[in-house]
Enzyme design. Structure first.
Site, short mmCIF file in Angstrom:
data_model
loop_
_atom_site.label_atom_id
_atom_site.label_comp_id
_atom_site.label_asym_id
_atom_site.label_seq_id
_atom_site.Cartn_x
_atom_site.Cartn_y
_atom_site.Cartn_z
CG HIS A 20 -1.92 -1.03 1.34
ND1 HIS A 20 -2.14 -1.77 2.47
CD2 HIS A 20 -2.81 -1.49 0.42
CE1 HIS A 20 -3.13 -2.63 2.26
NE2 HIS A 20 -3.54 -2.49 1.02
CE LYS A 44 -11.23 -8.03 1.91
NZ LYS A 44 -10.11 -7.15 1.57
NE ARG A 94 -2.46 -7.26 -4.51
CZ ARG A 94 -3.20 -7.40 -3.43
NH1 ARG A 94 -2.64 -7.78 -2.31
NH2 ARG A 94 -4.49 -7.22 -3.47
CB SER A 132 -4.45 -6.74 4.02
OG SER A 132 -3.89 -5.49 3.73
#
Ligand code: ADP
Length: 165
Positions: A20, A44, A94, A132
Site C-alpha cells: 500500500h 472479511k 497485483r 493484507s
C-alpha cells in the site's frame, strides 16, 4: 490558483502493508494530494478496527502533508470522491484476480461518475506477494510479518498478540 490534482485511494488497509505504502508514494508523483480512505470491511475477518487503521496510516504519513487519511462507511466511493473534489481513484494491481475485480469496479464507478478516472498502478515485484489477507493469517498464527508491513504496523500487531496471550 493552480488546479490541485486530488486522488482518493480506497481500501480496507487491514493492516496497511508495504505494498500500500509503495502505491501511495508512487502516486504522489502523479497527484498533488492523495486521500487514503479506510473502508469498513465487514465481510472479511477483521484484525484491526477502522480507528486503529486510520491511526496507523496517519502515523506512517505524518511527514507527508500531501497525504490525508480518512474513513468512510456505507457511502458510494464516487460520491465521497466528488465531495472531496477528487478527480481520480487510485488502485493497485497485483494479480489477474485483482484485475477481474478492479475491472468491474472501475467500469461501475465510471458509469456512476464519468468524470472520475480510475488510475491503476502495477505493483513493484518485491511487493507482488504482499496482501493484507495473508498478513492477517500469518499474524494470527504467530509468524513474523517483518518486511511486509511498516514498523508501526508490526509493533501494533505484536502488541495485540501479547495482549491476547
Ligand atoms: P480492498 O479490500 O478494497 O481490496 P486493500 O486494502 O486490500 O483493499 O487494498 C487497497 C488497494 O491496494 C487495492 O487496489 C489493492 O489492489 C492494492 N494493493 C494491495 N496490496 C498491494 C500490493 N502489494 N501491491 C500493489 N497494490 C496493492
Amino acid at each position: 490558483m493552480k488546479f490541485m490534482k486530488i486522488a482518493v485511494y480506497p481500501g480496507s488497509f487491514d493492516p496497511p502493508t508495504e505494498g500500500h505504502l509503495n502505491i501511495i508514494e508512487r502516486g504522489l508523483n502523479l497527484f498533488d494530494k492523495i486521500i487514503v480512505v479506510v473502508a469498513v470491511n465487514s465481510s472479511k475477518n477483521r484484525l484491526l478496527t477502522v480507528e486503529e487503521r486510520v491511526q496507523l496510516l496517519r502515523e506512517i504519513f505524518k511527514k507527508f502533508p500531501a497525504v490525508e487519511v480518512d474513513s468512510f462507511k456505507d457511502e458510494l466511493l464516487v460520491k465521497y470522491a466528488q465531495s472531496r473534489k477528487a478527480t481520480a481513484i487510485l488502485r493497485g494491481l497485483r494479480t489477474l484476480q485483482d484485475y477481474e475485480y478492479e475491472f468491474q469496479m472501475a467500469l461501475t464507478n465510471k458509469k456512476l461518475a464519468p468524470a472520475i478516472e480510475t488510475v491503476f498502478m502495477m505493483t513493484e515485484p518485491q511487493y507482488a506477494h504482499v496482501s493484507s489477507t495473508l498478513i492477517r493469517e500469518v499474524a494470527r498464527l504467530g509468524g513474523s510479518v517483518s518486511g511486509m508491513v511498516p514498523d508501526a504496523v508490526e509493533k501494533k500487531l505484536n502488541k495485540k498478540r501479547e495482549r491476547k496471550k
